[in-house]
Scaffold this active site. Sequence first.
Site, mmCIF file in Angstrom:
data_model
loop_
_atom_site.group_PDB
_atom_site.id
_atom_site.type_symbol
_atom_site.label_atom_id
_atom_site.label_comp_id
_atom_site.label_asym_id
_atom_site.label_seq_id
_atom_site.Cartn_x
_atom_site.Cartn_y
_atom_site.Cartn_z
ATOM 1 N N ARG A 88 -5.228 19.963 8.685
ATOM 2 C CA ARG A 88 -4.927 19.878 7.256
ATOM 3 C C ARG A 88 -5.855 20.759 6.432
ATOM 4 O O ARG A 88 -5.636 20.912 5.236
ATOM 5 C CB ARG A 88 -5.136 18.433 6.811
ATOM 6 C CG ARG A 88 -3.827 17.665 6.558
ATOM 7 C CD ARG A 88 -4.236 16.366 6.025
ATOM 8 N NE ARG A 88 -3.384 15.476 5.395
ATOM 9 C CZ ARG A 88 -2.634 14.534 5.976
ATOM 10 N NH1 ARG A 88 -2.486 14.495 7.266
ATOM 11 N NH2 ARG A 88 -2.005 13.664 5.248
ATOM 12 N N ARG A 160 2.843 1.191 2.788
ATOM 13 C CA ARG A 160 1.459 1.650 2.864
ATOM 14 C C ARG A 160 0.780 1.554 1.511
ATOM 15 O O ARG A 160 1.374 1.884 0.492
ATOM 16 C CB ARG A 160 1.428 3.100 3.346
ATOM 17 C CG ARG A 160 1.630 3.204 4.821
ATOM 18 C CD ARG A 160 1.869 4.606 5.248
ATOM 19 N NE ARG A 160 0.995 5.591 4.603
ATOM 20 C CZ ARG A 160 0.956 6.863 4.949
ATOM 21 N NH1 ARG A 160 1.718 7.300 5.931
ATOM 22 N NH2 ARG A 160 0.180 7.704 4.326
HETATM 23 P P1 AMP Z 1 -0.711 10.805 6.566
HETATM 24 O O1 AMP Z 1 -0.116 9.589 7.180
HETATM 25 O O2 AMP Z 1 -0.643 12.007 7.461
HETATM 26 O O3 AMP Z 1 -0.179 11.094 5.179
HETATM 27 O O4 AMP Z 1 -2.296 10.502 6.386
HETATM 28 C C1 AMP Z 1 -2.752 9.411 5.608
HETATM 29 C C2 AMP Z 1 -4.212 9.615 5.237
HETATM 30 O O5 AMP Z 1 -5.009 9.717 6.424
HETATM 31 C C3 AMP Z 1 -4.508 10.876 4.449
HETATM 32 O O6 AMP Z 1 -4.277 10.731 3.060
HETATM 33 C C4 AMP Z 1 -5.967 11.102 4.789
HETATM 34 O O7 AMP Z 1 -6.802 10.210 4.055
HETATM 35 C C5 AMP Z 1 -6.042 10.694 6.243
HETATM 36 N N1 AMP Z 1 -5.760 11.831 7.160
HETATM 37 C C6 AMP Z 1 -4.722 11.952 8.043
HETATM 38 N N2 AMP Z 1 -4.789 13.098 8.722
HETATM 39 C C7 AMP Z 1 -5.902 13.736 8.256
HETATM 40 C C8 AMP Z 1 -6.523 14.978 8.535
HETATM 41 N N3 AMP Z 1 -6.005 15.830 9.442
HETATM 42 N N4 AMP Z 1 -7.653 15.294 7.874
HETATM 43 C C9 AMP Z 1 -8.211 14.464 6.976
HETATM 44 N N5 AMP Z 1 -7.661 13.288 6.624
HETATM 45 C C10 AMP Z 1 -6.529 12.913 7.266
#
Ligand code: AMP
Length: 218
Positions: A88, A160
Amino acid sequence: MRLILLGSPGSGKGTQAKLLSQRLGLVHIGTGDILREAVRQGTPAGRQAEIYITSGKLVPDTLVNDIIAERFQGDDRPECFVMDGYPRTLAQAASFDAVLRKQFLDLDAVIFIRVDDEKVVARLSGRWVCPVCKTPYHLLSNPPRKPGVCDLSHGPLIQRSDDREETVRERLRVYHENTAALVVHYRQQGLLREVSGEGGIEEVYGRIVQELNHHKNA
Ligand code: AMP
Protein backbone atom coordinates in the site's frame (compact mmCIF):
# COMPACT_ATOMS: atom_id res chain seq x y z
CA MET A 1 -0.33 -16.58 -11.71
CA ARG A 2 0.95 -13.94 -9.30
CA LEU A 3 -1.12 -10.82 -8.92
CA ILE A 4 -1.41 -7.66 -6.85
CA LEU A 5 -4.75 -5.85 -6.69
CA LEU A 6 -4.58 -2.09 -6.17
CA GLY A 7 -7.65 -0.02 -5.48
CA SER A 8 -9.23 2.26 -2.94
CA PRO A 9 -11.06 0.91 0.09
CA GLY A 10 -14.43 -0.19 -1.29
CA SER A 11 -13.19 -0.59 -4.87
CA GLY A 12 -14.19 -4.26 -4.65
CA LYS A 13 -10.64 -5.56 -4.56
CA GLY A 14 -11.38 -7.94 -1.67
CA THR A 15 -14.35 -9.42 -3.54
CA GLN A 16 -12.36 -9.73 -6.77
CA ALA A 17 -9.37 -11.23 -4.93
CA LYS A 18 -11.67 -13.88 -3.47
CA LEU A 19 -13.08 -14.74 -6.92
CA LEU A 20 -9.65 -14.84 -8.54
CA SER A 21 -8.43 -17.04 -5.74
CA GLN A 22 -11.36 -19.50 -6.10
CA ARG A 23 -11.43 -19.62 -9.89
CA LEU A 24 -7.71 -19.51 -10.68
CA GLY A 25 -6.54 -21.47 -7.64
CA LEU A 26 -4.51 -18.62 -6.16
CA VAL A 27 -3.69 -18.12 -2.48
CA HIS A 28 -5.55 -15.01 -1.30
CA ILE A 29 -3.38 -12.82 0.92
CA GLY A 30 -5.34 -9.91 2.41
CA THR A 31 -3.44 -7.85 4.95
CA GLY A 32 -6.67 -6.22 6.20
CA ASP A 33 -8.06 -9.68 7.05
CA ILE A 34 -4.76 -10.82 8.57
CA LEU A 35 -4.56 -7.70 10.74
CA ARG A 36 -8.21 -7.84 11.85
CA GLU A 37 -7.69 -11.46 12.84
CA ALA A 38 -4.55 -10.49 14.79
CA VAL A 39 -6.58 -7.78 16.60
CA ARG A 40 -9.32 -10.29 17.37
CA GLN A 41 -6.79 -12.76 18.79
CA GLY A 42 -4.98 -10.02 20.73
CA THR A 43 -1.53 -10.94 19.37
CA PRO A 44 1.34 -8.40 19.82
CA ALA A 45 0.97 -7.35 16.14
CA GLY A 46 -2.79 -7.04 16.61
CA ARG A 47 -2.43 -4.89 19.72
CA GLN A 48 -0.02 -2.61 17.86
CA ALA A 49 -2.27 -2.38 14.77
CA GLU A 50 -5.64 -1.78 16.43
CA ILE A 51 -5.41 1.98 16.99
CA TYR A 52 -4.37 2.58 13.36
CA ILE A 53 -7.13 0.40 11.92
CA THR A 54 -9.93 1.94 13.95
CA SER A 55 -8.83 5.46 13.00
CA GLY A 56 -8.48 4.64 9.29
CA LYS A 57 -4.68 5.12 9.24
CA LEU A 58 -2.15 2.72 7.79
CA VAL A 59 -0.34 0.51 10.27
CA PRO A 60 3.47 1.03 10.23
CA ASP A 61 5.22 -0.41 7.17
CA THR A 62 7.59 -2.57 9.23
CA LEU A 63 4.69 -4.37 10.90
CA VAL A 64 2.99 -5.44 7.64
CA ASN A 65 6.30 -6.02 5.85
CA ASP A 66 7.31 -8.46 8.59
CA ILE A 67 3.96 -10.28 8.39
CA ILE A 68 4.31 -10.68 4.62
CA ALA A 69 8.01 -11.61 4.67
CA GLU A 70 7.20 -14.33 7.20
CA ARG A 71 4.26 -15.59 5.08
CA PHE A 72 6.66 -16.05 2.16
CA GLN A 73 9.29 -17.92 4.18
CA GLY A 74 7.69 -21.03 5.64
CA ASP A 75 7.28 -24.40 3.95
CA ASP A 76 3.73 -23.42 3.04
CA ARG A 77 4.81 -20.24 1.22
CA PRO A 78 2.57 -19.52 -1.76
CA GLU A 79 3.81 -19.98 -5.33
CA CYS A 80 0.68 -18.53 -6.94
CA PHE A 81 -1.17 -15.77 -5.14
CA VAL A 82 -3.32 -12.68 -5.27
CA MET A 83 -2.33 -9.83 -2.94
CA ASP A 84 -5.25 -7.80 -1.58
CA GLY A 85 -4.37 -4.60 0.28
CA TYR A 86 -0.61 -5.07 0.18
CA PRO A 87 1.59 -3.35 -0.81
CA ARG A 88 0.00 0.00 0.00
CA THR A 89 3.04 2.30 0.18
CA LEU A 90 6.23 2.62 -1.83
CA ALA A 91 8.26 1.29 1.12
CA GLN A 92 6.01 -1.81 1.21
CA ALA A 93 6.39 -2.29 -2.55
CA ALA A 94 10.18 -2.15 -2.21
CA SER A 95 10.08 -4.67 0.63
CA PHE A 96 7.76 -6.97 -1.34
CA ASP A 97 9.98 -6.73 -4.43
CA ALA A 98 12.88 -7.96 -2.27
CA VAL A 99 10.80 -10.80 -0.75
CA LEU A 100 9.79 -12.02 -4.22
CA ARG A 101 13.33 -11.71 -5.63
CA LYS A 102 14.63 -13.83 -2.77
CA GLN A 103 12.07 -16.55 -3.62
CA PHE A 104 12.68 -16.24 -7.40
CA LEU A 105 9.02 -15.33 -7.92
CA ASP A 106 8.01 -12.89 -10.69
CA LEU A 107 4.76 -10.94 -10.64
CA ASP A 108 2.45 -11.39 -13.65
CA ALA A 109 0.38 -8.25 -13.23
CA VAL A 110 -0.76 -5.47 -10.93
CA ILE A 111 -4.47 -4.80 -11.45
CA PHE A 112 -5.53 -1.25 -10.60
CA ILE A 113 -9.30 -1.12 -9.94
CA ARG A 114 -10.66 2.43 -10.30
CA VAL A 115 -13.83 3.65 -8.57
CA ASP A 116 -15.09 7.18 -7.93
CA ASP A 117 -14.67 8.29 -4.25
CA GLU A 118 -18.34 9.18 -3.71
CA LYS A 119 -19.40 5.75 -4.97
CA VAL A 120 -16.96 4.24 -2.47
CA VAL A 121 -18.59 6.07 0.43
CA ALA A 122 -22.02 4.82 -0.68
CA ARG A 123 -20.72 1.29 -1.19
CA LEU A 124 -18.96 0.94 2.15
CA SER A 125 -21.85 2.15 4.25
CA GLY A 126 -23.87 -0.85 2.96
CA ARG A 127 -21.11 -3.40 3.38
CA TRP A 128 -21.43 -6.38 5.73
CA VAL A 129 -19.15 -9.36 6.08
CA CYS A 130 -19.22 -12.84 7.56
CA PRO A 131 -16.66 -12.95 10.42
CA VAL A 132 -16.24 -16.72 9.94
CA CYS A 133 -15.73 -17.28 6.18
CA LYS A 134 -15.07 -13.59 5.26
CA THR A 135 -17.71 -13.63 2.51
CA PRO A 136 -18.57 -9.98 1.75
CA TYR A 137 -22.15 -8.78 1.15
CA HIS A 138 -23.77 -5.49 0.20
CA LEU A 139 -27.25 -4.53 1.28
CA LEU A 140 -28.05 -3.17 -2.20
CA SER A 141 -25.90 -4.96 -4.78
CA ASN A 142 -25.19 -8.34 -3.20
CA PRO A 143 -27.53 -8.99 -0.26
CA PRO A 144 -27.50 -12.29 1.64
CA ARG A 145 -30.52 -14.55 1.02
CA LYS A 146 -31.68 -14.06 4.61
CA PRO A 147 -31.11 -10.52 6.02
CA GLY A 148 -28.12 -10.36 8.37
CA VAL A 149 -27.15 -14.03 7.91
CA CYS A 150 -24.27 -15.52 5.88
CA ASP A 151 -25.42 -17.76 2.97
CA LEU A 152 -22.43 -20.07 3.47
CA SER A 153 -21.65 -20.31 7.19
CA HIS A 154 -25.22 -19.39 8.31
CA GLY A 155 -23.75 -17.21 11.08
CA PRO A 156 -24.61 -13.54 11.77
CA LEU A 157 -23.01 -10.88 9.54
CA ILE A 158 -21.12 -7.92 11.03
CA GLN A 159 -20.29 -4.41 9.85
CA ARG A 160 -16.68 -3.26 10.17
CA SER A 161 -16.16 -0.41 12.63
CA ASP A 162 -13.96 1.40 10.07
CA ASP A 163 -16.81 1.50 7.53
CA ARG A 164 -18.29 4.57 9.28
CA GLU A 165 -18.42 7.54 6.88
CA GLU A 166 -15.76 9.77 8.51
CA THR A 167 -13.35 6.84 8.80
CA VAL A 168 -14.03 5.91 5.17
CA ARG A 169 -13.16 9.47 4.11
CA GLU A 170 -9.92 9.31 6.12
CA ARG A 171 -9.07 5.93 4.54
CA LEU A 172 -9.67 7.44 1.09
CA ARG A 173 -7.42 10.39 1.88
CA VAL A 174 -4.64 8.07 3.09
CA TYR A 175 -5.15 5.86 0.06
CA HIS A 176 -4.78 8.72 -2.44
CA GLU A 177 -1.72 10.00 -0.61
CA ASN A 178 0.09 6.68 -1.14
CA THR A 179 -1.30 5.15 -4.31
CA ALA A 180 0.00 7.59 -6.89
CA ALA A 181 3.57 6.48 -6.13
CA LEU A 182 2.61 2.80 -6.26
CA VAL A 183 0.96 3.22 -9.64
CA VAL A 184 4.13 4.84 -10.99
CA HIS A 185 6.29 2.10 -9.44
CA TYR A 186 4.40 -0.75 -11.12
CA ARG A 187 3.88 1.13 -14.38
CA GLN A 188 7.65 1.50 -14.57
CA GLN A 189 7.96 -2.27 -14.12
CA GLY A 190 5.53 -2.74 -17.04
CA LEU A 191 3.06 -4.59 -14.79
CA LEU A 192 0.20 -2.12 -14.33
CA ARG A 193 -3.24 -2.91 -15.86
CA GLU A 194 -6.16 -0.55 -15.21
CA VAL A 195 -9.80 -1.64 -15.06
CA SER A 196 -12.96 0.22 -14.12
CA GLY A 197 -14.48 -1.03 -10.86
CA GLU A 198 -17.95 0.31 -11.78
CA GLY A 199 -20.78 -2.15 -12.33
CA GLY A 200 -21.54 -5.63 -11.05
CA ILE A 201 -19.11 -8.12 -9.53
CA GLU A 202 -19.05 -10.43 -12.59
CA GLU A 203 -18.70 -7.47 -14.93
CA VAL A 204 -15.58 -6.25 -13.13
CA TYR A 205 -14.24 -9.80 -12.88
CA GLY A 206 -14.69 -10.16 -16.66
CA ARG A 207 -12.66 -6.98 -17.23
CA ILE A 208 -9.83 -8.26 -15.05
CA VAL A 209 -9.67 -11.61 -16.83
CA GLN A 210 -9.81 -9.85 -20.20
CA GLU A 211 -6.83 -7.68 -19.20
CA LEU A 212 -4.89 -10.74 -18.01
CA ASN A 213 -5.63 -12.69 -21.21
CA HIS A 214 -5.03 -9.72 -23.44
CA HIS A 215 -1.59 -9.32 -22.00
CA LYS A 216 -0.78 -13.02 -22.08
CA ASN A 217 -1.60 -13.12 -25.79
CA ALA A 218 0.07 -9.81 -26.63
P1 AMP B 1 -8.48 -3.25 4.26
O1 AMP B 1 -9.36 -4.34 4.75
O2 AMP B 1 -7.50 -3.71 3.22
O3 AMP B 1 -9.24 -2.02 3.82
O4 AMP B 1 -7.57 -2.79 5.52
C1 AMP B 1 -8.16 -2.31 6.72
C2 AMP B 1 -7.12 -1.55 7.53
O5 AMP B 1 -6.03 -2.41 7.86
C3 AMP B 1 -6.50 -0.36 6.83
O6 AMP B 1 -7.29 0.81 6.92
C4 AMP B 1 -5.18 -0.24 7.57
O7 AMP B 1 -5.36 0.35 8.85
C5 AMP B 1 -4.79 -1.69 7.80
N1 AMP B 1 -4.00 -2.24 6.67
C6 AMP B 1 -4.34 -3.27 5.83
N2 AMP B 1 -3.38 -3.51 4.94
C7 AMP B 1 -2.39 -2.61 5.21
C8 AMP B 1 -1.12 -2.33 4.64
N3 AMP B 1 -0.67 -3.02 3.58
N4 AMP B 1 -0.38 -1.34 5.18
C9 AMP B 1 -0.79 -0.65 6.25
N5 AMP B 1 -2.00 -0.83 6.83
C10 AMP B 1 -2.78 -1.81 6.33
